[in-house]
Motif scaffolding. Structure first.
Motif, PDB file in Angstrom:
ATOM      1  N   ARG A 200     -15.235 -40.507  37.085  1.00  0.00           N
ATOM      2  CA  ARG A 200     -15.603 -39.637  38.192  1.00  0.00           C
ATOM      3  C   ARG A 200     -14.528 -38.575  38.615  1.00  0.00           C
ATOM      4  O   ARG A 200     -14.720 -37.241  38.923  1.00  0.00           O
ATOM      5  N   GLU A 201     -13.243 -39.077  38.484  1.00  0.00           N
ATOM      6  CA  GLU A 201     -12.025 -38.226  38.788  1.00  0.00           C
ATOM      7  C   GLU A 201     -11.835 -37.214  37.817  1.00  0.00           C
ATOM      8  O   GLU A 201     -11.727 -35.854  38.579  1.00  0.00           O
TER       9      GLU A 201
ATOM     10  N   ALA B  82     -15.117 -34.662  38.641  1.00  0.00           N
ATOM     11  CA  ALA B  82     -14.770 -33.979  40.151  1.00  0.00           C
ATOM     12  C   ALA B  82     -13.757 -32.773  39.816  1.00  0.00           C
ATOM     13  O   ALA B  82     -14.004 -31.744  40.465  1.00  0.00           O
ATOM     14  N   ILE B  83     -12.449 -33.203  39.381  1.00  0.00           N
ATOM     15  CA  ILE B  83     -11.357 -32.104  39.432  1.00  0.00           C
ATOM     16  C   ILE B  83     -11.893 -30.972  38.382  1.00  0.00           C
ATOM     17  O   ILE B  83     -11.444 -29.801  38.495  1.00  0.00           O
TER      18      ILE B  83
ATOM     19  N   GLY C  93     -16.212 -37.297  43.279  1.00  0.00           N
ATOM     20  CA  GLY C  93     -14.986 -38.101  42.943  1.00  0.00           C
ATOM     21  C   GLY C  93     -14.970 -39.639  43.494  1.00  0.00           C
ATOM     22  O   GLY C  93     -14.330 -40.251  42.644  1.00  0.00           O
ATOM     23  N   ILE C  94     -15.494 -40.052  44.660  1.00  0.00           N
ATOM     24  CA  ILE C  94     -15.599 -41.174  45.247  1.00  0.00           C
ATOM     25  C   ILE C  94     -16.569 -41.942  44.871  1.00  0.00           C
ATOM     26  O   ILE C  94     -16.549 -43.093  44.537  1.00  0.00           O
TER      27      ILE C  94
ATOM     28  N   PHE D 292     -14.188 -28.847  40.164  1.00  0.00           N
ATOM     29  CA  PHE D 292     -13.504 -28.192  41.170  1.00  0.00           C
ATOM     30  C   PHE D 292     -12.702 -26.948  40.677  1.00  0.00           C
ATOM     31  O   PHE D 292     -12.932 -25.881  41.123  1.00  0.00           O
ATOM     32  N   LEU D 293     -11.822 -27.145  39.411  1.00  0.00           N
ATOM     33  CA  LEU D 293     -11.115 -26.281  39.118  1.00  0.00           C
ATOM     34  C   LEU D 293     -11.822 -25.109  38.493  1.00  0.00           C
ATOM     35  O   LEU D 293     -11.638 -23.909  38.860  1.00  0.00           O
TER      36      LEU D 293
ATOM     37  N   LYS E 122     -20.993 -48.012  49.476  1.00  0.00           N
ATOM     38  CA  LYS E 122     -19.657 -48.072  49.634  1.00  0.00           C
ATOM     39  C   LYS E 122     -19.434 -46.802  50.462  1.00  0.00           C
ATOM     40  O   LYS E 122     -19.687 -45.561  50.287  1.00  0.00           O
TER      41      LYS E 122
ATOM     42  N   LEU F 143     -17.596 -26.561  48.249  1.00  0.00           N
ATOM     43  CA  LEU F 143     -16.824 -27.208  46.829  1.00  0.00           C
ATOM     44  C   LEU F 143     -16.150 -28.345  47.329  1.00  0.00           C
ATOM     45  O   LEU F 143     -16.300 -29.550  46.650  1.00  0.00           O
ATOM     46  N   LEU F 144     -15.553 -28.505  48.569  1.00  0.00           N
ATOM     47  CA  LEU F 144     -15.166 -29.818  48.981  1.00  0.00           C
ATOM     48  C   LEU F 144     -15.736 -31.043  48.971  1.00  0.00           C
ATOM     49  O   LEU F 144     -15.310 -32.016  48.367  1.00  0.00           O
TER      50      LEU F 144
ATOM     51  N   TYR G 159     -16.438 -32.042  45.733  1.00  0.00           N
ATOM     52  CA  TYR G 159     -15.316 -32.906  44.879  1.00  0.00           C
ATOM     53  C   TYR G 159     -15.147 -34.161  45.307  1.00  0.00           C
ATOM     54  O   TYR G 159     -15.418 -35.229  44.508  1.00  0.00           O
ATOM     55  N   PHE G 160     -15.371 -34.556  46.730  1.00  0.00           N
ATOM     56  CA  PHE G 160     -15.314 -36.020  46.918  1.00  0.00           C
ATOM     57  C   PHE G 160     -16.727 -36.780  46.719  1.00  0.00           C
ATOM     58  O   PHE G 160     -16.491 -37.949  46.249  1.00  0.00           O
TER      59      PHE G 160
END
Lengths: 492, 506
Positions: free
Chosen positions: B158-159, B162-163, B151-152, B166-167, B107, B143-144, B147-148
């Protein structure tokens, strides 16, 4: 150099060209039926004005119109910013469905008038002139906010804006009258002289400053003069919101710096400033800065509407900008100027994505961004992610460098608490910015969500703004040099 | 070519990302192979580095120094010494293998591999950067994509994972930014050059404050900066109590990303402490090492092991075992003995390879059974003998069986720390027993016993999966038998590092 009315006109080309453009736009709009012409004309007028402003940049500086206005790099910097914002907003407006419905000629004429007001704000050195220019910008902003015909939100926002603005400017002119009473002058330089020589009553001066700050603070949107902004940002047509968020914000900073630095302080050695009397206004700004960024960020956390969220984030950014004024030296001021440029780029970019999405869906809720990256709109989604992460202050994006300079200025002067508060705020802000990113990338679209298309103009502008956001995150030397040069005030 | 070898290692993946972005998004095979090809040069250059690295030179090698923003004294400055070379090699190797472990991603293939390559570049950059500003940029650049990627392409939660990741990390890194700025402004003339900052390390104030509860601790500018940096790094390690993002991130991340997370990202924390806290703030290091490295490390070892024991999810078990194993690194670092500190860095390397194998192992079984419930398996040894063999190697290495790499580093750490913190070492050593306990119990529950009917049809491990695990297995055995292949690289630089801190020990 202290010029009278006629001699001053030699240095007044940018404003004169803008004024001419406004009149032409109105006239041509009456004659021609073509909707595109006024926009092109306004665009061209701003371009010419930009060129003349750029040519004046670096001139030796002086008083114009019997000391009502001043010509120096600092004011020219803000004029360039105002023009850049206007040009981009006209561009953005041409891509916006909302603006398509309104009467182009009137809209553009008022938009340009607002820009003209910002010009005066940036260079006024007399309290009366400052008041008039601020009102000029305010009144045009009220009209722009309520520009959408038969839109209740827009009208309500305009009314709210008008009432808050009226109260703020009332308070401000009251404070100005105190200053006049204490110093016997409206001229910044003479106020400065009078405050240095005489021993003004500290309490009276403090009260006057607080009242004046109400007027400036309402333009820059800091707490507690921020209440109008979420409603106005949400209600106004999106290009207008973008314009208000960067243009009048920057002009507010200009007028505040001009009044608090050259008028109320005096330059000391090594790029430092010293404030005049016993009134410690930097301490006052320190508290305002911390409260503003914290409140803005916390309120932004739960917003469901992107424009409203950006309004609260704008409040938070006003708090960051104030950080640079607390330290009272040229380094801080330079960080402020740098941040204004960067903020202009990334915030206009974010609003442009809002326009693109609103064109396709008619809505501005975060929900409509669901799966945006997978709905044929990968480019706006990626650009939005860049702008939002830049607003958070993540490297290698321009917003990081902006914050970096602000933090650096603050830490160098050992305001550690302020730095820590700002840092914690950056983390909080990530949460709500990342939420939009999450919705765009991590959520998948439902069948009901349509494709999002954008026109070529919007795509070019989006590409330009995101490229600049990336570029200034990696190589910002020239921009720093420019802001450095812009710190030349004409004070005597 | 050889003048810019480190730059090539960092920017090859970036070039790869740009190329991948230009490929048509439906050509999955092409995208995969392109990404794989772009991770080969860093690996080859890594081998070249290994062969040309001067082990007798404790200083920086393969340096490159170019002005970037002269007005602020910011440079593009990269180089490696004995501390970073093992991490650079590990990064190059794991990035290469993880591309193959990501083959099954179907995906958003283009986005996945582009982000993966960016992540690769960010990690490599952190380990070679010698300018603080550059270091920070690479640190955040990583980091970015992370995160993705979580997250993806992650699991059901996952969300959230991921956050949270990140935080947590952003909080740590912004504190780090303040510390960096503080160091910048106290240096005269202001500089971000790490070597310059290290050279001026002696001059920070360490005014004693009597209100601090521990009498032997002095508390000054140096200590405040040390703590700010430490929190940033501790979140990455992850040290208790900042570890809670790790199990979530690991469980939700796709297999290859778990491998990268545990194999490379966690090392950045301990690497940062060694690279920055130790030489730049030696007095604070000497004062604070006991509480924040030795004691906290010991706590990590035991707490992580106990948590691992309680897990029902296989991946979570491995995640907590990472918390436990990173504790050895902290303890070893804090001993300031040649054995302890080289044991710590060796453990960083070993943990990268061993945990990499463990996560790949869990990934293999998850792909087949679609769950990771330890209790749900049993008797896999009779169904997938080859898989069981490789897995056993990974598990035994993690357990610290003599002859495998994990053993060497743990023993070195304990030997080193014994000389300084006897009681703590006793506690830490119980961690070895706990580790053996939960891992053996896991082997028993997953691989031994009678095979479950519904798993009788599980296919054996494939060639591609073996290809990702075997190189790591070979390294585990080689380092286990002949640890000098890695230790020789580290020794000179670590000795020099020790010499900076030891005079400050009271």
């Amino acid at each position: 150099m202290d010029l009278g009315n006629l001699e001053s006109l030699d240095y007044f080309y940018p404003e004169a060209i803008l004024t001419g453009t406004i009149l032409l736009v109105i006239l041509l709009d009456l004659v021609l039926k073509n909707k595109k012409v006024p926009a092109l004309l306004a665009f061209a007028g701003c371009g010419v004005s930009l060129w003349f402003t750029w040519k004046l940049y670096g001139a030796s500086g002086g008083w114009l119109f019997h000391r009502m206005m001043v010509l120096d790099n600092f004011s020219l910097f803000f004029k360039l910013v105002a023009l850049a914002a206007t040009i981009l907003v006209i561009w953005m407006s041409s891509a916006s469905r909302e603006i398509e419905q309104v009467h182009q000629g009137e809209y553009l004429a008022i938009l340009l008038s607002s820009t003209l007001g910002m010009f005066f704000m940036a260079s006024s050195t007399n309290l009366l002139m400052a008041y008039l220019s601020l009102e000029f910008v305010s009144i045009t902003s009220y009209i722009l906010t309520g520009f959408l015909p038969r839109n209740r939100r827009s009208s309500e926002a305009a009314l709210k804006y008008l009432i808050y603005g009226g109260v703020a400017s009332g308070a401000m002119i009251y404070g100005m009258s105190w200053i006049f009473g204490m110093t016997g002058s409206l001229d910044y330089a003479q106020i400065n002289q009078a405050l240095v020589l005489g021993q003004p009553n500290r309490l009276a001066l403090f009260i006057a400053l607080v009242f004046i700050l109400a007027g400036f603070g309402y333009k820059i949107v800091f707490v507690p003069f921020h209440m109008w902004s979420p409603d106005v940002y949400q209600g106004a047509p999106t290009p207008v919101t973008a314009f208000l968020s960067v243009g009048s914000n920057a002009a507010g900073v200009a007028i505040l710096v001009r009044f608090f630095f050259p008028a109320l302080s005096h330059p000391a050695a090594g790029g430092d400033w010293q404030f005049i009397s016993g009134v410690e206004w930097p301490q006052f700004l320190l508290v305002v800065s911390m409260v503003t960024m914290t409140l803005g960020n916390l309120s932004a956390l739960n917003q469901q509407n992107v424009k409203r969220m950006l309004a609260y984030s704008g409040i938070a950014h006003a708090g960051y900008i104030l950080m640079g004024l607390v330290v009272l030296n040229n380094e801080g001021l330079q960080a402020v100027l740098f941040y204004i440029v960067v903020y202009l780029i990334m915030n206009l970019g974010a609003f442009l994505v809002v326009v693109v999405v609103a064109n396709a869906t008619g809505k501005e809720d975060i929900d409509v961004y669901r799966g945006l990256a997978w709905r044929g709109a990968a480019v706006p989604a990626v650009a939005m992610a860049i702008f939002l992460f830049s607003l958070t202050g993540l490297p290698p994006l321009a917003g990081f460098i902006g914050k970096f300079f602000l933090f650096a200025a603050v830490i160098k002067q050992e305001f550690y608490l302020l730095a820590v508060v700002a840092v914690v705020n950056s983390v909080i802000s990530l949460y709500y910015y990342a939420r939009v990113v999450k919705v765009m990338f991590l959520d998948f679209p439902e069948p009901a969500d349509g494709e999002v298309q954008m026109n070529a103009g919007a795509a070019v502008m989006l590409g330009l703004l995101s490229a600049m956001t990336l570029l200034f995150g990696i190589y910002w030397g020239p921009l720093v040099a420019f802001t450095n040069q812009s710190l030349r005030f004409f004070v005597k | 070519m050889t003048d810019h070898v480190l730059t090539y290692m960092v920017f090859f993946p970036v070039a790869g990302m740009l190329v991948v972005l230009l490929l048509p998004s439906d050509r999955h095979g092409l995208i995969r192979w392109t990404s794989a090809i772009f991770t080969v040069p860093p690996l080859l250059l890594g081998i070249w580095l290994y062969r040309n690295f001067d082990v007798t030179n404790p200083g920086l090698q393969f340096k490159e120094q170019v002005d970037w923003i002269p007005a602020y004294n910011i440079q593009y400055f990269v180089g490696i010494d004995g501390i970073s070379i093992s991490m650079v090699l590990l990064t190059a190797l794991l990035s290469f293998l993880c591309i193959f472990a990501s083959w099954g991603i179907d995906k958003g293939v283009k986005g996945y591999f582009a982000l993966f390559l960016l992540l690769d570049a960010g990690m490599m950059g952190v380990f070679v950067a010698l300018d603080f500003f550059l270091f920070y940029i690479f640190w955040e650049v990583m980091l970015l994509p992370m995160y993705f990627l979580i997250g993806i392409w992650g699991g059901p939660r996952r969300e959230y994972a991921a956050i949270k990741f990140f935080l947590y990390t952003l909080f740590g890194s912004v504190l780090m930014l303040l510390a960096i700025l503080a160091l910048y402004f106290t240096s005269e003339p202001h500089t971000f050059d790490m070597t310059q900052l290290i050279a001026r390390s002696g001059k920070y104030a360490t005014t004693p404050l009597s209100m601090w509860p521990f009498d032997q601790l002095r508390w000054g500018f140096q200590h405040v900066v040390w703590m700010a940096l430490f929190i940033g790094f501790a979140i990455k390690i992850p040290a208790f109590p900042f570890h809670t993002w790790l199990p979530d991130a690991h469980v939700e991340a796709p297999t290859a990303i778990s491998v990268i997370l545990a194999g490379v990202l966690l090392k950045m924390g301990t690497y940062g402490i060694l690279r920055i806290n130790y030489p730049m703030l030696p007095q604070a290091t000497a004062d604070l090492a006991y509480v924040f490295l030795a004691a906290l490390g010991t706590w990590n070892i035991i707490y992580g092991a106990l948590c691992a024991m309680a897990q029902k999810d296989f991946k979570k078990l491995v995640a907590y075992s990472s918390v436990s194993h990173m504790g050895y690194v902290m303890l070893g670092m804090a001993s300031f003995t040649p054995q302890g500190i080289s044991g710590a860095v060796l453990q960083m390397f070993n943990h990268g390879t061993i945990t990499g194998m463990l996560f790949l192992m869990v990934g293999v079984i998850y792909d087949r059974a679609h769950h990771r419930d330890i209790e749900g398996f049993g008797g896999l040894a009779s169904i997938m003998p080859l898989y069981t063999g490789v897995s056993a190697l990974a598990i035994f290495a993690s357990m610290g069986l003599p002859g495998l790499s994990g053993f060497i580093s743990e023993v070195l750490v304990l030997l080193g720390s014994w000389q300084k913190y006897t009681i703590l070492t006793v506690f830490a050593a119980t961690g070895v027993i706990l580790t053996a306990g939960y891992l053996l119990w896991t082997i028993q529950r997953v691989f031994l016993g009678a095979a479950d009917e519904k798993y009788k049809m599980l296919p054996e491990i494939t060639g591609r999966e073996l290809f990702t695990m075997i190189p790591l297995g070979i390294i585990v055995i080689i380092v286990g038998v002949y640890p000098s292949v890695v230790l020789d690289l580290l020794r000179a630089s670590l000795d020099q590092l020790n010499q900076i801190v030891i005079p400050h020990l009271s």
